[in-house]
Design an enzyme around this catalytic site. Structure first.
Site, PDB file in Angstrom:
ATOM      1  N   LYS A 184      50.488-102.741  37.352  1.00  0.00           N
ATOM      2  CA  LYS A 184      51.302-103.930  37.639  1.00  0.00           C
ATOM      3  C   LYS A 184      50.764-105.055  36.747  1.00  0.00           C
ATOM      4  O   LYS A 184      49.784-105.721  37.078  1.00  0.00           O
ATOM      5  CB  LYS A 184      51.169-104.279  39.122  1.00  0.00           C
ATOM      6  CG  LYS A 184      52.306-105.070  39.724  1.00  0.00           C
ATOM      7  CD  LYS A 184      52.577-106.414  39.091  1.00  0.00           C
ATOM      8  CE  LYS A 184      51.596-107.498  39.456  1.00  0.00           C
ATOM      9  NZ  LYS A 184      51.792-108.746  38.640  1.00  0.00           N
ATOM     10  N   GLY A 238      41.422-110.686  37.518  1.00  0.00           N
ATOM     11  CA  GLY A 238      42.175-111.897  37.837  1.00  0.00           C
ATOM     12  C   GLY A 238      41.291-112.888  38.559  1.00  0.00           C
ATOM     13  O   GLY A 238      40.065-112.879  38.403  1.00  0.00           O
ATOM     14  N   SER A 239      41.919-113.721  39.357  1.00  0.00           N
ATOM     15  CA  SER A 239      41.169-114.808  39.996  1.00  0.00           C
ATOM     16  C   SER A 239      40.361-114.318  41.197  1.00  0.00           C
ATOM     17  O   SER A 239      40.710-113.310  41.824  1.00  0.00           O
ATOM     18  CB  SER A 239      42.153-115.886  40.456  1.00  0.00           C
ATOM     19  OG  SER A 239      43.042-115.333  41.393  1.00  0.00           O
ATOM     20  N   THR A 240      39.335-115.065  41.530  1.00  0.00           N
ATOM     21  CA  THR A 240      38.499-114.728  42.690  1.00  0.00           C
ATOM     22  C   THR A 240      39.334-114.813  43.970  1.00  0.00           C
ATOM     23  O   THR A 240      39.184-113.980  44.871  1.00  0.00           O
ATOM     24  CB  THR A 240      37.281-115.672  42.735  1.00  0.00           C
ATOM     25  OG1 THR A 240      36.500-115.405  41.548  1.00  0.00           O
ATOM     26  CG2 THR A 240      36.418-115.440  43.955  1.00  0.00           C
ATOM     27  N   GLY A 243      41.295-111.697  44.217  1.00  0.00           N
ATOM     28  CA  GLY A 243      40.334-110.606  44.442  1.00  0.00           C
ATOM     29  C   GLY A 243      39.989-110.480  45.924  1.00  0.00           C
ATOM     30  O   GLY A 243      39.926-109.379  46.479  1.00  0.00           O
ATOM     31  N   GLU A 261      37.166-107.697  38.500  1.00  0.00           N
ATOM     32  CA  GLU A 261      36.669-108.531  37.389  1.00  0.00           C
ATOM     33  C   GLU A 261      37.274-109.907  37.607  1.00  0.00           C
ATOM     34  O   GLU A 261      38.483-110.079  37.424  1.00  0.00           O
ATOM     35  CB  GLU A 261      37.135-107.966  36.041  1.00  0.00           C
ATOM     36  CG  GLU A 261      36.546-106.631  35.674  1.00  0.00           C
ATOM     37  CD  GLU A 261      35.056-106.705  35.411  1.00  0.00           C
ATOM     38  OE1 GLU A 261      34.521-107.802  35.174  1.00  0.00           O
ATOM     39  OE2 GLU A 261      34.419-105.632  35.465  1.00  0.00           O
ATOM     40  N   CYS A 295      37.729-115.503  30.859  1.00  0.00           N
ATOM     41  CA  CYS A 295      36.992-115.510  32.130  1.00  0.00           C
ATOM     42  C   CYS A 295      35.535-115.910  31.946  1.00  0.00           C
ATOM     43  O   CYS A 295      34.950-116.494  32.843  1.00  0.00           O
ATOM     44  CB  CYS A 295      37.096-114.149  32.801  1.00  0.00           C
ATOM     45  SG  CYS A 295      36.718-112.794  31.694  1.00  0.00           S
ATOM     46  N   GLU A 393      36.539-123.340  38.155  1.00  0.00           N
ATOM     47  CA  GLU A 393      37.056-122.711  36.933  1.00  0.00           C
ATOM     48  C   GLU A 393      38.358-123.409  36.538  1.00  0.00           C
ATOM     49  O   GLU A 393      39.293-123.483  37.328  1.00  0.00           O
ATOM     50  CB  GLU A 393      37.326-121.227  37.187  1.00  0.00           C
ATOM     51  CG  GLU A 393      37.766-120.519  35.923  1.00  0.00           C
ATOM     52  CD  GLU A 393      38.049-119.040  36.135  1.00  0.00           C
ATOM     53  OE1 GLU A 393      38.675-118.689  37.153  1.00  0.00           O
ATOM     54  OE2 GLU A 393      37.660-118.237  35.273  1.00  0.00           O
TER      55      GLU A 393
HETATM   56  P1  NAD Z   1      45.682-114.158  39.268  1.00  0.00           P
HETATM   57  O1  NAD Z   1      44.610-113.650  40.156  1.00  0.00           O
HETATM   58  O2  NAD Z   1      46.564-115.223  39.758  1.00  0.00           O
HETATM   59  O3  NAD Z   1      46.634-112.951  38.830  1.00  0.00           O
HETATM   60  C1  NAD Z   1      46.122-111.747  38.316  1.00  0.00           C
HETATM   61  C2  NAD Z   1      47.031-110.608  38.719  1.00  0.00           C
HETATM   62  O4  NAD Z   1      47.064-110.528  40.127  1.00  0.00           O
HETATM   63  C3  NAD Z   1      48.481-110.789  38.263  1.00  0.00           C
HETATM   64  O5  NAD Z   1      48.992-109.526  37.873  1.00  0.00           O
HETATM   65  C4  NAD Z   1      49.171-111.256  39.537  1.00  0.00           C
HETATM   66  O6  NAD Z   1      50.536-110.911  39.566  1.00  0.00           O
HETATM   67  C5  NAD Z   1      48.397-110.478  40.581  1.00  0.00           C
HETATM   68  N1  NAD Z   1      48.467-111.061  41.927  1.00  0.00           N
HETATM   69  C6  NAD Z   1      48.632-112.349  42.287  1.00  0.00           C
HETATM   70  N2  NAD Z   1      48.680-112.456  43.636  1.00  0.00           N
HETATM   71  C7  NAD Z   1      48.541-111.212  44.133  1.00  0.00           C
HETATM   72  C8  NAD Z   1      48.500-110.666  45.453  1.00  0.00           C
HETATM   73  N3  NAD Z   1      48.626-111.430  46.526  1.00  0.00           N
HETATM   74  N4  NAD Z   1      48.323-109.342  45.585  1.00  0.00           N
HETATM   75  C9  NAD Z   1      48.178-108.543  44.514  1.00  0.00           C
HETATM   76  N5  NAD Z   1      48.243-108.987  43.247  1.00  0.00           N
HETATM   77  C10 NAD Z   1      48.408-110.317  43.057  1.00  0.00           C
HETATM   78  O7  NAD Z   1      44.919-114.566  37.948  1.00  0.00           O
HETATM   79  P2  NAD Z   1      45.560-115.126  36.616  1.00  0.00           P
HETATM   80  O8  NAD Z   1      45.869-116.565  36.831  1.00  0.00           O
HETATM   81  O9  NAD Z   1      46.629-114.223  36.119  1.00  0.00           O
HETATM   82  O10 NAD Z   1      44.335-114.952  35.608  1.00  0.00           O
HETATM   83  C11 NAD Z   1      43.338-115.882  35.519  1.00  0.00           C
HETATM   84  C12 NAD Z   1      42.131-115.455  36.313  1.00  0.00           C
HETATM   85  O11 NAD Z   1      41.698-114.163  35.918  1.00  0.00           O
HETATM   86  C13 NAD Z   1      40.965-116.360  36.071  1.00  0.00           C
HETATM   87  O12 NAD Z   1      40.303-116.642  37.284  1.00  0.00           O
HETATM   88  C14 NAD Z   1      40.062-115.552  35.159  1.00  0.00           C
HETATM   89  O13 NAD Z   1      38.722-115.906  35.210  1.00  0.00           O
HETATM   90  C15 NAD Z   1      40.308-114.166  35.643  1.00  0.00           C
HETATM   91  N6  NAD Z   1      39.987-113.170  34.602  1.00  0.00           N
HETATM   92  C16 NAD Z   1      38.853-112.428  34.760  1.00  0.00           C
HETATM   93  C17 NAD Z   1      38.493-111.518  33.782  1.00  0.00           C
HETATM   94  C18 NAD Z   1      37.254-110.677  33.933  1.00  0.00           C
HETATM   95  O14 NAD Z   1      37.146-109.671  33.255  1.00  0.00           O
HETATM   96  N7  NAD Z   1      36.309-111.020  34.784  1.00  0.00           N
HETATM   97  C19 NAD Z   1      39.288-111.351  32.656  1.00  0.00           C
HETATM   98  C20 NAD Z   1      40.432-112.121  32.541  1.00  0.00           C
HETATM   99  C21 NAD Z   1      40.774-113.036  33.534  1.00  0.00           C
END
Ligand code: NAD
Length: 489
Positions: A184, A238-240, A243, A261, A295, A393
């Site tokens: 996804k 994605g975001s904490t 997560g 991550e 990130c 962040e």
């Molecule tokens: P996000 O967490 O908003 O979204 C990431 C993914 O999660 C997207 O595909 C989104 O559709 C999905 N998502 C959102 N809500 C969800 C839910 N309730 N259930 C399941 N899936 C859901 O993050 P973002 O804004 O897309 O990305 C930025 C964040 O990602 C930042 O915090 C960044 O630090 C982090 N990031 C971390 C790494 C790493 O390797 N540690 C790498 C890249 C980005």
């Protein structure tokens, strides 16, 4: 279900080796962040589409269609996938740039890196093995061994900041381990995944249902994948905040394994004995690369007190001289932020910095009237007062510089954050460098450089920056289960 030669793939999901229409009619508007203009619409899947994809992945897994192929042949197939994607580097890089805004050179580098990742894990297919143990059988003669087995059906949820790179970071170890996968991608940047699905269908390298791609919104399609009872493992970047939702979803459903991550607020320390030219460039690129949407961006810059003004001026000079523009323009050094929403979020952090009394050294404004550009921004916080911009962040080109007095202060300053992803140290003293590396609680430490990644090295975070590691030997472990086998002789 439908499958045509002349289909509009944007409005279909790739499930069970076929392009299928969404159960519903929702779509996602994909916007070019350099212009703010709509590029196209892409289908937004829902729980029914996810359910179909999970079933396809389960059928593929249970049929052993992939696992029963000899390891050497599976390795070759993954290597072939790497070659095929490499041959499409220009096309994929352009898609990433249009979708995410990143400069084309940066996009090409991410494609080269994901190709390396596929090759790295192709090499691992033939090297997965268990161990034999000399066990104490209580008088019985026993032969015992462990074997590594794939965890099963994997759900992958990925962000927009390096869309194809992160997607392949999930697919490569999952397939090397023998799993099937439902992907996804991020709703802001689905284009490279749509194209990948088309090419996978054309190349026919894998059994139907091994790789499934469903586009959709996070709170709908992503959540459905996290909640699904038949997904064995989630791999998330994605975001904490999201997560934590996934951990909750796992606990509420089937205790699926979860690797995360997540975000960061990474510190970079410049000591007064550092090569200042290198340190200044390193600190600037640590925050301005990919418009700060990284990130492990070095967003907390600690400068030893005696060189504070010199370094901060240098970083501001690099930022102010950067050419902002469309990532497709070869002169561009920094592209836009991914969306209007992200731009508004970053500018609101700038306002909060000014409001809380930080000194704005450069940038801090929207750049131009078209697209979602924010100029490289440097704040000084000379008395290290508590500031939101130094704690949360931002995920944009905004750095907060603070003075520090020496190694004695480093441990407390570096670790005063719920995160622990990246960190940097610039010094010419080897002993200072390695002492500092020991004191910082983060998954990655860069000494006299910043942000270098290699597929052979595990990547991940301490504390709330994540669970588990990607890349290296550690990166495949979460896709495997260990089975202990006892034989009475
Ligand atoms: P996000 O967490 O908003 O979204 C990431 C993914 O999660 C997207 O595909 C989104 O559709 C999905 N998502 C959102 N809500 C969800 C839910 N309730 N259930 C399941 N899936 C859901 O993050 P973002 O804004 O897309 O990305 C930025 C964040 O990602 C930042 O915090 C960044 O630090 C982090 N990031 C971390 C790494 C790493 O390797 N540690 C790498 C890249 C980005």
């Amino acid at each position: 279900m439908s499958k045509h030669d002349q289909v509009d793939h944007d409005h279909l999901h790739y499930i069970g080796g076929e392009f299928v229409t969404s159960a519903g009619s929702a779509s996602i508007e994909v916007v070019d962040p350099a212009t703010g203009l709509r590029i196209k619409d892409v289908a937004a899947g829902d729980a029914q589409d996810i359910d179909r994809a999970v079933h396809a992945a389960r059928d593929c897994f249970d049929s052993r269609a992939w696992r029963k192929i000899a390891p050497a042949d599976r390795a070759n197939t993954l290597w072939t996938l790497a070659d095929r994607i490499a041959a499409h580097t220009d096309e994929f890089a352009e898609l990433e740039t249009r979708d995410n805004g990143m400069p084309l050179m940066f996009a090409k580098a991410t494609i080269a890196s994901l190709v390396n990742g596929l090759r790295y894990y192709a090499g691992m297919v033939t090297k997965l093995h268990g161990q034999t143990a000399d066990i104490s059988g209580n008088g019985r003669d026993l032969h015992a061994y462990t074997q590594s087995e794939p965890v099963g059906v994997v759900g992958s949820i990925t962000p927009w900041n390096a869309p194809l790179g992160v997607l392949i970071n999930k697919i490569a170890p999952a397939l090397a381990a023998g799993c099937s996968i439902v992907c996804k991608p991020a709703e802001q940047t689905p284009l490279s995944a749509v194209r990948l699905a088309q090419l996978l269908d054309e190349w026919k390298l894998f059994p139907a249902g091994l790789i499934n791609i469903v586009n959709g919104y996070g709170h709908i399609a992503g959540q459905a994948l996290a909640d699904h009872q038949d997904v064995d493992k989630l791999t998330f970047t994605g975001s904490t905040a999201v997560g934590k939702k996934l951990v909750h979803a796992s606990a509420q459903s089937n205790l699926k394994r979860v690797t995360l991550e997540l975000g960061g607020k990474s510190p970079l320390f410049i000591f007064d004995d550092a090569d200042l030219e290198k340190a200044i460039t390193g600190a600037a690129m640590a925050i301005f690369a990919n418009s700060g949407q990284v990130c492990f961006a070095g967003s907390r810059l600690y400068i030893q007190r005696g060189i504070f003004d010199k370094v901060i001026e240098g970083v501001a000079r690099v930022g102010a001289a950067m050419r902002l523009g469309s990532g497709l323009d070869p002169q561009t050094q920094m592209g836009p932020l991914v969306s209007a929403q992200q731009m508004a979020r970053v500018l609101s952090y700038v306002e909060s910095g000014i409001g809380e009394g930080a000194e704005l050294v450069c940038g801090g404004t929207r750049h131009g009237e078209q697209g979602f550009f924010v100029s490289p921004t440097v704040f000084a916080n000379r008395d290290r007062k508590p500031l939101t911009i130094a704690e949360e962040e931002i995920f944009g080109p905004v750095v907060t510089a603070m003075p520090f007095d020496g190694l004695e202060e480093l441990e407390v300053l570096a670790n005063a954050t719920p995160y622990g992803l990246g960190s940097g140290i610039y010094t010419s003293n080897v002993s200072t460098a390695h002492r500092a590396a020991k004191l910082i609680r983060a998954g990655n430490v860069w000494i006299n450089c910043y942000g270098i990644l290699d597929k052979a090295m595990p990547f991940g975070g301490f504390k709330q920056s994540g669970w588990g590691r990607e890349s290296g030997f550690e990166g495949i472990a979460p896709f495997l289960e260990s089975k202990s086998v006892y034989t009475l002789l």
